[in-house]
Design a protein around this motif. Structure first.
Motif, mmCIF file in Angstrom:
data_model
loop_
_atom_site.group_PDB
_atom_site.id
_atom_site.type_symbol
_atom_site.label_atom_id
_atom_site.label_comp_id
_atom_site.label_asym_id
_atom_site.label_seq_id
_atom_site.Cartn_x
_atom_site.Cartn_y
_atom_site.Cartn_z
ATOM 1 N N LEU A 11 10.746 -2.364 -0.541
ATOM 2 C CA LEU A 11 10.186 -1.118 -0.969
ATOM 3 C C LEU A 11 8.575 -1.124 -0.854
ATOM 4 O O LEU A 11 8.109 -2.335 -0.799
ATOM 5 N N GLU A 12 8.083 0.153 -0.598
ATOM 6 C CA GLU A 12 6.528 0.245 -0.501
ATOM 7 C C GLU A 12 6.111 -0.281 -1.910
ATOM 8 O O GLU A 12 6.726 -0.042 -2.929
ATOM 9 N N LYS A 13 4.835 -0.803 -2.031
ATOM 10 C CA LYS A 13 4.268 -1.498 -3.086
ATOM 11 C C LYS A 13 4.062 -0.374 -4.019
ATOM 12 O O LYS A 13 4.066 -0.786 -5.313
ATOM 13 N N ASP A 14 3.318 0.875 -3.756
ATOM 14 C CA ASP A 14 3.379 1.770 -4.807
ATOM 15 C C ASP A 14 4.507 2.235 -5.487
ATOM 16 O O ASP A 14 4.575 2.439 -6.451
ATOM 17 N N LEU A 15 5.654 2.461 -4.532
ATOM 18 C CA LEU A 15 6.877 2.893 -5.175
ATOM 19 C C LEU A 15 7.460 1.669 -6.232
ATOM 20 O O LEU A 15 7.829 2.181 -7.246
ATOM 21 N N LEU A 16 7.395 0.630 -5.887
ATOM 22 C CA LEU A 16 7.618 -0.525 -6.810
ATOM 23 C C LEU A 16 6.934 -0.510 -7.939
ATOM 24 O O LEU A 16 7.636 -0.583 -9.028
ATOM 25 N N ALA A 17 5.546 -0.309 -7.781
ATOM 26 C CA ALA A 17 4.817 -0.183 -9.157
ATOM 27 C C ALA A 17 5.205 0.912 -9.993
ATOM 28 O O ALA A 17 5.234 0.683 -11.444
ATOM 29 N N LEU A 18 5.605 2.093 -9.571
ATOM 30 C CA LEU A 18 5.891 3.135 -10.236
ATOM 31 C C LEU A 18 7.246 2.929 -10.888
ATOM 32 O O LEU A 18 7.484 3.219 -11.972
ATOM 33 N N PHE A 19 8.251 2.180 -10.021
ATOM 34 C CA PHE A 19 9.476 1.998 -10.731
ATOM 35 C C PHE A 19 9.511 0.968 -11.645
ATOM 36 O O PHE A 19 9.810 1.074 -12.785
ATOM 37 N N ASP A 20 8.572 0.039 -11.591
ATOM 38 C CA ASP A 20 8.511 -1.089 -12.606
ATOM 39 C C ASP A 20 7.821 -0.685 -14.084
ATOM 40 O O ASP A 20 8.153 -0.904 -15.008
#
Ligand code: NI
Length: 137
Positions: A11-20
């Motif tokens: 996953l893209e870092k930003d996408l993962l950060a938002l998901f987390d």
């Protein structure tokens, strides 16, 4: 216990950060549980696209009990419909308004049509259907 398989996802870092951030806010204990729920939700939506899918639902609505013939119509509907009405609950909210919760079981398409019919009746102020497939993954 069901057999579990481990998978890796990129996953893209930003996408993962938002998901987390989102799953922490929702209270998920870990990513796996959150991903499982997302997949289950998508599979359920996919199943419900087919009108013949066996399903169950709650139809909740708030209505003005002074509205003419609404209760009569709803009772007739509950007695005559091809759907199985499992139960219904009535709550007197105040002088004018009542809340009714109907639990239905049957083909997803018929449940949706019935819910649309109920919720479009005169006198109903707010309403919502929660539809689930009978087969849960
Ligand atoms: Ni009432």
């Amino acid at each position: 216990m069901e057999q579990v398989e481990r998978i890796g996802i990129s996953l893209e870092k930003d996408l993962l950060a938002l998901f987390d951030k989102m799953i922490e806010k929702q209270g998920y204990p870990n990513r796996s549980e959150a991903v499982r729920d997302l997949i289950r939700g998508q599979l359920s939506s996919e199943q419900l696209l087919k009108p013949s899918t066996k399903a169950f639902a709650t139809v909740t609505f708030v209505y003005n009990h002074h509205a003419t013939k609404l209760m009569e119509k709803l009772t007739t509907l509950q007695h005559s419909h091809l759907l199985q009405i499992i139960c219904s609950t009535h709550v007197h909210l105040d002088h004018d308004y009542c809340m009714e919760i109907i639990v239905l079981k049957g083909p997803a398409g018929k449940i949706s049509k019935t819910a649309d019919y109920i919720l479009s009746q005169k006198g109903i102020k707010l309403g919502k259907i929660s539809l689930f497939p009978l087969k849960i993954h």
